[in-house]
Motif scaffolding. Structure first.
Motif, short mmCIF file in Angstrom:
data_model
loop_
_atom_site.label_atom_id
_atom_site.label_comp_id
_atom_site.label_asym_id
_atom_site.label_seq_id
_atom_site.Cartn_x
_atom_site.Cartn_y
_atom_site.Cartn_z
N ARG A 2 47.97 45.76 39.25
CA ARG A 2 46.55 46.06 39.12
C ARG A 2 45.86 45.09 38.19
NH1 ARG A 2 44.59 50.46 41.88
NH2 ARG A 2 46.22 51.02 43.34
N ASN A 3 44.55 44.94 38.37
CA ASN A 3 43.76 44.02 37.55
C ASN A 3 43.32 44.74 36.27
OD1 ASN A 3 42.21 42.01 36.49
ND2 ASN A 3 40.59 42.16 37.99
N TRP A 4 44.12 44.64 35.24
CA TRP A 4 43.83 45.27 33.94
C TRP A 4 43.07 44.31 33.03
CZ3 TRP A 4 44.56 50.27 34.16
CH2 TRP A 4 45.56 50.78 34.98
N LYS A 18 42.59 40.55 30.96
CA LYS A 18 43.45 39.62 30.22
C LYS A 18 44.46 40.34 29.33
CE LYS A 18 40.14 35.85 30.15
NZ LYS A 18 39.33 34.94 29.36
N GLU A 74 39.65 46.96 34.38
CA GLU A 74 39.64 45.91 33.36
C GLU A 74 39.14 46.42 32.01
OE1 GLU A 74 37.71 42.26 34.53
OE2 GLU A 74 38.30 42.60 36.61
#
Length: 152
Positions: free
Chosen positions: A120-122, A124, A95
């Motif tokens: 993938r959780n990058w 906002k 993130e």
């Protein structure tokens, strides 16, 4: 106007001194020079580079190439897992990635790589990104290699 007592004057002077000391401490903490260091704490390898270098609150992650042969999806997942492990070990996460560079062995597989990348959780905002096909990847790397810049 009220007449100040000696006790009142001393009390106000003490408050002012403490406030001044706090302001000075905060200012000196903000102007402390950034130092380049190994963010992983691991011992150096035979290669002449460090996997993750920190400078201030920035992390620079060296290119990580895929070491397992598979589909482009499997190779992308493997490299992103390695990137994430290095970031977490350095006090960061995906993130907090600001910039990423992807070097693909075959740019025609971009859409397949991108399908895994998007899962993938990058955070906002996706990181700024370059994706290119170099003339060759280092020996032993399959499919792609990725480097990035993140913050702590």
């Amino acid at each position: 106007m009220e007449k100040q007592t000696r006790r009142g004057l001393l009390k106000n002077a003490t408050k002012a001194a403490v406030a001044g000391a706090l302001i000075t401490r905060e200012a000196s903490a903000q102007t402390k020079p950034a130092v380049k260091k190994d963010a992983t704490g691991k011992s150096q390898t035979a290669f002449p580079f460090t996997t993750v270098v920190s400078f201030g609150n920035l992390l620079f992650v060296s290119g990580i190439g895929c070491r397992v042969k598979g589909t482009i999806e499997e190779e992308t997942k493997w490299v992103l897992d390695e990137i994430e492990k290095n970031l977490v070990a350095s006090g960061s996460s995906l993130e907090k990635v600001l910039k990423i560079n992807i070097f693909m062995e075959d740019i025609k597989q971009f859409d397949r790589m991108n399908a895994v990348y998007k899962t993938r959780n990058w955070g906002k905002v996706f990181p700024a990104r370059n994706t290119v096909q170099p003339a060759a990847l280092p020996a032993g790397d399959y499919g792609l290699a990725i480097d990035c810049i993140a913050y702590v």
